[in-house]
Scaffold this motif. Structure first.
Motif, short mmCIF file in Angstrom:
data_model
loop_
_atom_site.label_atom_id
_atom_site.label_comp_id
_atom_site.label_asym_id
_atom_site.label_seq_id
_atom_site.Cartn_x
_atom_site.Cartn_y
_atom_site.Cartn_z
N ARG A 39 -18.34 17.03 -6.92
CA ARG A 39 -18.21 15.57 -6.82
C ARG A 39 -16.74 15.21 -6.61
NH1 ARG A 39 -21.25 14.00 -12.38
NH2 ARG A 39 -19.71 15.52 -13.08
N VAL A 40 -16.52 14.22 -5.76
CA VAL A 40 -15.16 13.74 -5.51
C VAL A 40 -15.13 12.23 -5.65
CG1 VAL A 40 -13.28 13.54 -3.85
CG2 VAL A 40 -14.65 15.62 -3.92
N ALA A 41 -14.25 11.75 -6.51
CA ALA A 41 -14.00 10.32 -6.62
C ALA A 41 -12.75 10.01 -5.80
CB ALA A 41 -13.80 9.92 -8.07
N ILE A 42 -12.93 9.25 -4.73
CA ILE A 42 -11.80 8.86 -3.88
C ILE A 42 -11.24 7.54 -4.41
CG2 ILE A 42 -11.06 8.21 -1.56
CD1 ILE A 42 -13.33 9.91 -0.45
N LEU A 43 -9.97 7.56 -4.77
CA LEU A 43 -9.28 6.36 -5.24
C LEU A 43 -8.32 5.90 -4.14
CD1 LEU A 43 -8.44 7.32 -8.94
CD2 LEU A 43 -10.03 5.54 -8.18
N LEU A 44 -8.58 4.72 -3.61
CA LEU A 44 -7.80 4.18 -2.50
C LEU A 44 -6.88 3.08 -3.00
CD1 LEU A 44 -7.31 4.12 0.59
CD2 LEU A 44 -9.22 2.52 0.75
N ASP A 45 -5.59 3.29 -2.87
CA ASP A 45 -4.59 2.33 -3.33
C ASP A 45 -4.64 1.08 -2.47
OD1 ASP A 45 -2.31 0.98 -4.17
OD2 ASP A 45 -1.06 2.78 -4.24
N THR A 46 -4.94 -0.07 -3.08
CA THR A 46 -5.00 -1.34 -2.35
C THR A 46 -3.94 -2.33 -2.86
OG1 THR A 46 -6.68 -2.23 -3.88
CG2 THR A 46 -7.47 -1.08 -1.92
N SER A 47 -2.90 -1.81 -3.49
CA SER A 47 -1.86 -2.68 -4.05
C SER A 47 -0.96 -3.22 -2.95
CB SER A 47 -1.03 -1.91 -5.08
OG SER A 47 -0.37 -0.82 -4.47
N GLU A 48 -0.10 -4.14 -3.33
CA GLU A 48 0.75 -4.83 -2.36
C GLU A 48 1.69 -3.88 -1.62
OE1 GLU A 48 2.81 -9.11 -2.48
OE2 GLU A 48 3.78 -7.66 -3.77
N SER A 49 2.16 -2.83 -2.30
CA SER A 49 3.10 -1.92 -1.66
C SER A 49 2.48 -1.16 -0.50
CB SER A 49 3.65 -0.92 -2.69
OG SER A 49 2.63 -0.07 -3.17
N MET A 50 1.15 -1.14 -0.44
CA MET A 50 0.47 -0.45 0.65
C MET A 50 0.33 -1.33 1.89
SD MET A 50 -0.34 2.67 -0.29
CE MET A 50 -1.73 3.14 0.74
N GLU A 51 0.53 -2.62 1.72
CA GLU A 51 0.29 -3.55 2.82
C GLU A 51 1.62 -4.08 3.34
OE1 GLU A 51 -1.43 -6.01 5.66
OE2 GLU A 51 -2.05 -4.18 4.64
N ALA B 74 -10.43 -6.88 5.23
CA ALA B 74 -10.03 -7.82 4.18
C ALA B 74 -8.71 -7.45 3.53
CB ALA B 74 -11.13 -7.90 3.12
N LEU B 75 -7.90 -6.64 4.19
CA LEU B 75 -6.67 -6.14 3.59
C LEU B 75 -5.78 -7.24 3.04
CD1 LEU B 75 -5.45 -3.20 5.85
CD2 LEU B 75 -5.88 -3.15 3.40
N ASN B 76 -5.46 -8.23 3.83
CA ASN B 76 -4.49 -9.24 3.42
C ASN B 76 -4.96 -10.06 2.22
OD1 ASN B 76 -2.69 -8.52 5.42
ND2 ASN B 76 -3.60 -9.91 6.92
N SER B 77 -6.27 -10.21 2.09
CA SER B 77 -6.78 -11.04 1.00
C SER B 77 -7.03 -10.25 -0.28
CB SER B 77 -8.10 -11.71 1.43
OG SER B 77 -9.08 -10.72 1.73
N SER B 78 -7.02 -8.90 -0.18
CA SER B 78 -7.40 -8.10 -1.34
C SER B 78 -6.22 -7.47 -2.07
CB SER B 78 -8.36 -6.99 -0.90
OG SER B 78 -7.71 -6.10 -0.02
N THR B 79 -5.03 -7.53 -1.49
CA THR B 79 -3.90 -6.86 -2.12
C THR B 79 -3.42 -7.59 -3.36
OG1 THR B 79 -2.43 -8.01 -0.59
CG2 THR B 79 -3.06 -5.75 -0.03
N ARG B 80 -2.92 -6.83 -4.33
CA ARG B 80 -2.36 -7.38 -5.56
C ARG B 80 -1.02 -6.71 -5.81
NH1 ARG B 80 -5.95 -9.99 -4.30
NH2 ARG B 80 -7.72 -10.79 -5.49
N THR C 194 -2.45 7.22 -1.79
CA THR C 194 -1.51 6.28 -2.39
C THR C 194 -0.08 6.54 -1.92
OG1 THR C 194 -0.65 5.50 -4.54
CG2 THR C 194 -1.20 7.83 -4.37
N ASP C 195 0.80 5.58 -2.17
CA ASP C 195 2.23 5.83 -1.96
C ASP C 195 2.89 6.31 -3.25
OD1 ASP C 195 2.40 3.51 -3.49
OD2 ASP C 195 3.05 2.24 -1.83
N GLY C 196 2.10 6.44 -4.32
CA GLY C 196 2.59 7.03 -5.56
C GLY C 196 3.20 6.06 -6.55
N GLU C 197 3.39 4.82 -6.14
CA GLU C 197 4.01 3.85 -7.06
C GLU C 197 3.05 3.51 -8.20
OE1 GLU C 197 6.60 -0.24 -6.80
OE2 GLU C 197 4.87 -0.06 -5.48
N ASP C 198 3.58 3.42 -9.41
CA ASP C 198 2.79 3.02 -10.58
C ASP C 198 3.68 2.16 -11.47
OD1 ASP C 198 1.28 2.75 -12.93
OD2 ASP C 198 0.36 4.72 -12.66
#
Length: 269
Positions: free
Chosen positions: A14-26, A84-90, A119-123
């Motif tokens: 099983r693989v859980a894919i975690l996709l970074d949708t934070s503001e730094s990605m956009e 929906a990238l622009n509306s979903s970033t935080r 991810t870009d690794g930012e936390d």
């Protein structure tokens, strides 16, 4: 210490894919576009024997963990997410907390399980620290793989936390695919087309992704005999003995052995 066996893991994958949708990605660098291409590639090319769950995350994950969703539905969902990238970033990013969420909700975690973070690794939001998370991943025998879009601040420094993210993955025996803007002769994230999904970019990463998918679909266990009881976890190093093979073989394995009262350990690899 001696290796007594190397056997394929026979349980589910099983693989859980975690996709970074934070503001730094956009931004204008094409980072989000490449991230979505990588996620779609995993959904398309991971062997059918591997069950996939897909979650986005910024300051928290955006859905429950579900490995039963069909590949076609995941592909459609990625398309909708991209639109929906622009509306979903935080603004904030809780990367380690997202990984912990998967560990909290994955049923009966086993060596056939992996968490794949794009991810870009930012936390800048997580409550759990790297040492605590490494311990949890080790005890669950879950591998952390990272596709790291290695970005830079306007000062030229790396994004804070990106090195920690890479080291955390390697400590679990996971793969780190490290993509730099300099691969396309660009230096800063403010430069356009740093991460554009071009044919050249696809060629650079496709081979590495293929190896990752093979590892994901075919994990194996190392049987290890220890000199005596191991009452607490400790670091260890696995080397290739044959000198002529050292440069051609890359070893991925958990860097710590958990407590083993009986003097025997079984390590995912």
């Amino acid at each position: 210490m001696a290796i007594t066996a190397a056997t394929p893991f026979s349980g589910p994958n099983r693989v859980a894919i975690l996709l970074d949708t934070s503001e730094s990605m956009e931004d204008a660098s094409g980072k989000a576009e490449l991230a979505y291409w990588v996620a779609a590639d995993a959904v398309k090319r991971l062997p059918s024997s591997v069950s996939i769950a897909l979650l986005g995350f910024n300051k928290q994950v955006d859905r429950t963990l579900d490995f039963s969703v069909a590949r076609e539905q995941l592909t459609s969902e990625l398309t909708q997410r991209k639109k929906a990238l622009n509306s979903s970033t935080r603004r904030k990013t809780a990367l380690r907390d997202a990984i912990e969420y998967v560990l909290d909700h994955i049923p009966n975690a086993a060596p056939g399980d992996a968490i794949y973070v794009i991810t870009d690794g930012e936390d800048n939001r997580s409550q759990i620290n790297s040492a605590q998370l490494e311990d949890r991943l080790q005890r669950a025998s879950v591998r952390l793989d990272v596709f790291l879009l290695r970005d830079f601040l306007w000062t030229g420094d790396r994004f804070p936390g990106s090195d920690d993210t890479a080291e955390l993955a390697r400590a679990t025996g996971g793969t780190v695919i490290d993509v730099h803007p300099t691969m396309l002769r660009a230096r800063y994230s403010s430069t356009t087309e740093n991460f554009t999904v071009s044919p050249e970019r696809q060629k650079l990463v496709s081979a590495a992704l293929t190896l990752l998918y093979r590892q994901t679909a075919s994990p194996y266990l190392l049987g290890i005999e220890l000199p005596g009881d191991l009452k607490r976890s400790r670091g260890w190093k696995l080397d290739v003995v044959a000198q002529q093979l050292r440069k051609s073989i890359s070893l991925s394995y958990p860097r710590r052995i958990g407590s083993c009262p009986g003097g025997r350990a079984s390590m995912p690899n």
